[in-house]
Design a protein around this motif. Structure first.
Motif, mmCIF file in Angstrom:
data_model
loop_
_atom_site.group_PDB
_atom_site.id
_atom_site.type_symbol
_atom_site.label_atom_id
_atom_site.label_comp_id
_atom_site.label_asym_id
_atom_site.label_seq_id
_atom_site.Cartn_x
_atom_site.Cartn_y
_atom_site.Cartn_z
ATOM 1 N N ALA A 1 0.823 -1.211 0.000
ATOM 2 C CA ALA A 1 0.000 0.000 0.000
ATOM 3 C C ALA A 1 0.859 1.265 0.000
ATOM 4 O O ALA A 1 0.502 2.258 -0.643
ATOM 5 C CB ALA A 1 -0.933 -0.009 1.205
ATOM 6 N N ASP A 2 1.991 1.234 0.694
ATOM 7 C CA ASP A 2 2.863 2.411 0.717
ATOM 8 C C ASP A 2 3.394 2.712 -0.678
ATOM 9 O O ASP A 2 3.453 3.876 -1.093
ATOM 10 C CB ASP A 2 4.031 2.194 1.693
ATOM 11 N N GLY A 3 3.809 1.676 -1.386
ATOM 12 C CA GLY A 3 4.294 1.845 -2.757
ATOM 13 C C GLY A 3 3.219 2.457 -3.645
ATOM 14 O O GLY A 3 3.498 3.304 -4.491
ATOM 15 N N PHE A 4 1.986 2.051 -3.412
ATOM 16 C CA PHE A 4 0.848 2.581 -4.188
ATOM 17 C C PHE A 4 0.674 4.076 -3.908
ATOM 18 O O PHE A 4 0.487 4.874 -4.825
ATOM 19 C CB PHE A 4 -0.417 1.807 -3.801
ATOM 20 N N LYS A 5 0.764 4.432 -2.638
ATOM 21 C CA LYS A 5 0.586 5.848 -2.269
ATOM 22 C C LYS A 5 1.704 6.724 -2.833
ATOM 23 O O LYS A 5 1.521 7.894 -3.087
ATOM 24 C CB LYS A 5 0.546 5.995 -0.735
ATOM 25 N N GLN A 6 2.869 6.107 -3.016
ATOM 26 C CA GLN A 6 4.000 6.870 -3.557
ATOM 27 C C GLN A 6 3.993 6.888 -5.084
ATOM 28 O O GLN A 6 4.902 7.436 -5.701
ATOM 29 C CB GLN A 6 5.310 6.254 -3.057
ATOM 30 N N GLY A 7 3.002 6.211 -5.683
ATOM 31 C CA GLY A 7 2.932 6.175 -7.144
ATOM 32 C C GLY A 7 3.962 5.248 -7.758
ATOM 33 O O GLY A 7 4.265 5.332 -8.949
ATOM 34 N N LYS A 8 4.500 4.322 -6.946
ATOM 35 C CA LYS A 8 5.541 3.421 -7.437
ATOM 36 C C LYS A 8 4.977 2.116 -7.967
ATOM 37 O O LYS A 8 5.688 1.311 -8.554
ATOM 38 C CB LYS A 8 6.528 3.113 -6.308
ATOM 39 N N VAL A 9 3.710 1.846 -7.691
ATOM 40 C CA VAL A 9 3.096 0.600 -8.124
ATOM 41 C C VAL A 9 1.629 0.871 -8.461
ATOM 42 O O VAL A 9 1.005 1.756 -7.868
ATOM 43 C CB VAL A 9 3.265 -0.473 -7.015
ATOM 44 N N ALA A 10 1.105 0.136 -9.446
ATOM 45 C CA ALA A 10 -0.231 0.465 -9.969
ATOM 46 C C ALA A 10 -1.363 -0.311 -9.310
ATOM 47 O O ALA A 10 -2.532 -0.091 -9.657
ATOM 48 C CB ALA A 10 -0.250 0.234 -11.471
ATOM 49 N N PHE A 11 -1.056 -1.223 -8.403
ATOM 50 C CA PHE A 11 -2.112 -2.052 -7.802
ATOM 51 C C PHE A 11 -1.745 -2.389 -6.361
ATOM 52 O O PHE A 11 -0.581 -2.587 -6.033
ATOM 53 C CB PHE A 11 -2.251 -3.347 -8.608
ATOM 54 N N THR A 12 -2.753 -2.428 -5.522
ATOM 55 C CA THR A 12 -2.521 -2.913 -4.165
ATOM 56 C C THR A 12 -3.822 -3.484 -3.603
ATOM 57 O O THR A 12 -4.907 -3.240 -4.152
ATOM 58 C CB THR A 12 -2.003 -1.785 -3.240
ATOM 59 N N THR A 13 -3.691 -4.214 -2.539
ATOM 60 C CA THR A 13 -4.882 -4.616 -1.794
ATOM 61 C C THR A 13 -4.838 -3.868 -0.468
ATOM 62 O O THR A 13 -3.764 -3.658 0.092
ATOM 63 C CB THR A 13 -4.891 -6.136 -1.513
ATOM 64 N N ALA A 14 -5.988 -3.441 -0.007
ATOM 65 C CA ALA A 14 -6.067 -2.736 1.279
ATOM 66 C C ALA A 14 -7.524 -2.698 1.721
ATOM 67 O O ALA A 14 -8.429 -2.911 0.898
ATOM 68 C CB ALA A 14 -5.520 -1.315 1.151
ATOM 69 N N THR A 15 -7.734 -2.401 2.983
ATOM 70 C CA THR A 15 -9.112 -2.305 3.475
ATOM 71 C C THR A 15 -9.744 -1.006 2.961
ATOM 72 O O THR A 15 -9.059 -0.168 2.369
ATOM 73 C CB THR A 15 -9.153 -2.316 5.019
ATOM 74 N N SER A 16 -11.008 -0.834 3.258
ATOM 75 C CA SER A 16 -11.704 0.331 2.710
ATOM 76 C C SER A 16 -11.238 1.643 3.341
ATOM 77 O O SER A 16 -11.491 2.718 2.802
ATOM 78 C CB SER A 16 -13.211 0.170 2.888
#
Lengths: 293, 426
Positions: B259-274
């Motif tokens: 999720a951190d990578g997603f927030k940094q724009g480093k990865v295009a997909f993640t799983t996380a709670t709502s």
């Protein structure tokens, strides 16, 4: 006039004795006892004899951990014994700005190893500064897997340990060099000895005591290496756990609510014995040298 | 003789001091007699919940409980990191608070050690109150009883960086709904971006195998997920890695976290709670504009948080009463209105889904809540409680080798299963 009772010495010694017993002897004895059990947290173990020790021989991870720790020691001892001496010789002279240089070289020592390791993680990342620079200079086409390859990971961790330790051991050498005889250097120079010859025949013998101490300290800390590898590999010990040190393995096996305390204790006992070996060897070497002197 | 006596005294003192350090040896305190009026104080230990969002809720709840029963609540909140170690040290030293926030996996070893109360025995009517899957999460193999009351429940969603994916001609209206589709997408985007925009940033987990229909444990309690189906999943990850769809640092779980990578724009997909919708609003508002939420691929995981009662509580009746009060429908619904995206663990509370989105106006958050409500109908606990931290580390190590192509996927899985079975906590 007799002013004290027979128990006065015992009373005076008691705090130190209790301290050593509680925080030194007892944990050690407890660890040895636990190493012969299958203990888990919250649950007293059953006696399993030598099972935990026998398990190490067939444990691939222990093989990796042992190899990593020994390589760490073998590489770090010469680097951290010789480089700080050369650095100390450089900054020993009294020239303008020398205090600035001494402070600069010492600076990594006071930095938190966790923080430094995290910064190094960013540096060595596949998208990090170092890979970026290598690619920009055309030296590599694809990023070097510094943190996900067994040997690269070990290389980065050793580099970090050496960089961080240089300043500390430099200070030890500076103290030793301060006590070395300037007259001997002058006499050797008058006799025609060159810089290298004077280094080998005058400087090295003068700092031999410090050198042996540093070798012992480096040997122990290298065998017990943890933080650098833990942070750089994000606690995994790299792919396959191949870059895991013995202390990392102890943590992996023994920590948490379900940790295998028995096996972790056996690993700790073995680490203790392994750590004692280089210390004994260095002490023996030192005694031999002192005998010759 | 006097010297000898003195020495014996000294050794005895030291022995006493040493025995004090061993901890965990004291017998549980006798249970307070039931049926009497409640009084005194109970200690509640929560897990990283003392903050400006939740503190007012708890303070009101404690005041209301005190008004109703006369029992004061002393609130301890532990930080997120190192919670297991903290609980372990408390259990070892017999200082576990009366009511403790414990998820089922942390409660399991404590229940095995006999430091948690069987709440089903304390009040058999509780079982029908809670969502069955959540209630069963606190019943463990080899143990009789139930060792926690479900408090709030959650599940994962899939989050996509639509803005980035569109750059690589991905149809964001038809995002993958299967693991095969996800891997194909990772390969496609990885190759098109030359590894600059990975889609996957984490390693296969037991969760993933389980959600893909791979049996993780058999009835005998042995791990059995070294199946050809699981090996095929690992093979797909290896192919995606080679195509640049998985960053190298994912092999050591060091890509800033999924999720951190997603927030940094480093990865295009993640799983996380709502709750991730709120997290994005706070920490990555620019990325949030193009974010798409879809149901989690495969079976949705059921995350259970609950409270357990310490077996050696000196105010057991009050502790049970407080645990029941904290987890009753009204209080769980009120809590989930603040913890947006989580659902109450009671049957009655989880049925009132409209209450969960009351007052929420944000479109992405509303969509996420809608997905959670739907997913929770079939969500199940995917990782068995017998799966330990050391097993996970070993799995990550071996799968990293397999994904790098240094060993075969089947070989890696066989080693993992062998390690897990040899190190099972029974």
């Amino acid at each position: 006039m007799k002013s004290h009772k027979w128990f006065t010495p015992w009373l005076l010694a008691a705090p130190a004795v209790i301290w050593v017993l509680v925080f030194g002897i007892w944990p050690f004895v407890n660890t040895v006892v636990l190493s012969f059990t299958d203990a888990r947290p919250l649950r007293g173990g059953e006696f399993v004899g030598m099972e935990n020790y026998a398990r190490m021989f067939s444990d691939e991870q222990f093989g990796y951990a042992l190899t990593t720790s020994f390589i760490y020691m073998i590489v770090c001892i010469p680097l951290l014994t010789i480089l700080p001496l050369l650095l100390a010789l450089l900054v020993e002279k009294t020239i303008p700005w020398i205090t600035f240089f001494r402070t600069t070289f010492y600076f990594p020592v006071i930095a938190s190893v966790v923080v430094v390791a995290l910064i190094w993680t960013w540096l060595f990342d596949t998208r990090g500064l170092i890979n970026g620079a290598l690619e920009m200079m055309g030296l590599t086409e694809s990023p070097v897997p510094f943190l996900v390859d067994r040997w690269w990971l070990l290389f980065c961790a050793i580099l970090l340990t050496v960089w961080k330790g240089l300043g500390y051991y430099m200070v030890v050498y500076l103290a030793a060099l301060g006590n070395s005889s300037k007259e001997l250097h002058e006499a050797a120079a008058l006799d025609g000895a060159g810089t290298f010859r004077r280094f080998l025949s005058v400087t090295v013998p003068a700092v031999r005591g410090a050198m042996v101490l540093i070798m012992a300290l480096v040997a122990v800390s290298a065998l017990r290496i943890f933080t650098e590898l833990q942070v750089l590999s994000n606690g995994t010990g790299g792919p396959g756990g191949q870059s895991m040190s013995i202390v990392m393995m102890i943590k992996m096996v023994g920590s948490g609510l379900t940790g295998n305390v028995g096996y972790a204790s056996a690993l700790s006992v073995v680490l203790f014995l392994i750590t004692a070996l280089p210390l004994l060897a260095i002490a023996w070497m030192n005694r031999e040298n002192q005998g010759k002197a | 003789m006097r010297r000898f006596t003195g020495l014996v005294t000294l050794v005895a003192s030291a022995a006493l001091a040493l025995s004090a350090c061993t901890g965990g040896g004291a017998a549980p305190a006798p249970a307070q007699s039931s049926g009497g009026a409640l009084s005194g104080t109970v200690k509640l230990q929560s897990w990283s919940l003392k903050n400006e969002t939740f503190s007012p809720y708890f303070e009101k709840l404690f005041a209301d409980f005190e008004k109703e029963t006369g029992v004061k609540v002393e609130w301890l909140d532990q930080p997120g990191d190192g919670y297991q170690d903290k609980v372990l040290s408390q259990a070892n030293s017999n200082t576990l608070p009366d009511v403790v926030n414990l998820p089922p996996d942390i409660a399991f070893p404590l229940a095995q050690a006999g430091v948690l109360l069987d709440v089903n025995a304390a009040d058999p009517s509780l079982a029908s109150t809670f969502v069955p899957g959540a209630w069963q999460a606190y019943s463990y193999p080899g143990l009789t009883g139930t060792f926690g009351m479900p408090w709030y429940l959650g599940t994962d969603l899939s989050w996509w960086n639509g803005t980035e994916l569109k750059k690589y001609d991905v149809d964001t209206d038809n995002l993958p709904t299967t693991n095969e589709g996800l891997i194909d997408l990772a390969k496609k985007v990885g190759a098109a971006s030359k590894g600059k925009m990975p889609v996957l940033s984490s390693m296969p987990t037991v969760d993933l195998f389980s959600s893909s229909g791979v049996p993780v444990m058999n009835d005998a309690g042995d791990f059995v997920f070294n199946t050809p189906q699981a090996a095929a999943i690992v093979d797909q990850f290896r192919d995606a890695y080679q195509a640049g769809g998985v960053p190298a640092e994912a092999l050591t779980g060091d890509f800033g976290g999924n999720a951190d990578g997603f927030k940094q724009g480093k990865v295009a997909f993640t799983t996380a709670t709502s709750t991730f919708a709120g997290d994005l609003e706070k920490n990555a508002p620019t990325i949030r504009k193009g974010v798409i939420a879809t149901p989690r691929i495969g079976d949705a995981p059921l995350f259970v948080q609950g409270v357990s009662v310490a077996a050696n509580s000196t105010n057991k009746d009050a502790a049970i009463a407080f645990a029941k009060y904290l987890t009753n429908t009204a209080n769980q619904v009120a809590f989930c209105k603040i913890a947006v995206g989580f659902m109450p663990g009671t049957v009655e509370g989880s049925a009132d889904t409209a209450a969960l989105s009351a007052g929420v106006t944000d479109e992405l958050q509303l969509k996420a809540i809608g997905i959670v409500v739907e997913s929770m109908k079939t969500a199940r606990v995917l990782t068995p409680v017998q799966w330990t931290g050391a097993m996970k580390t070993y799995m990550d190590q071996q799968l990293a080798l397999a994904i790098k192509g240094e060993i075969g996927s089947q070989e890696a899985l066989d080693k993992i299963v062998d390690y897990a079975n040899k190190n099972k906590v029974s």
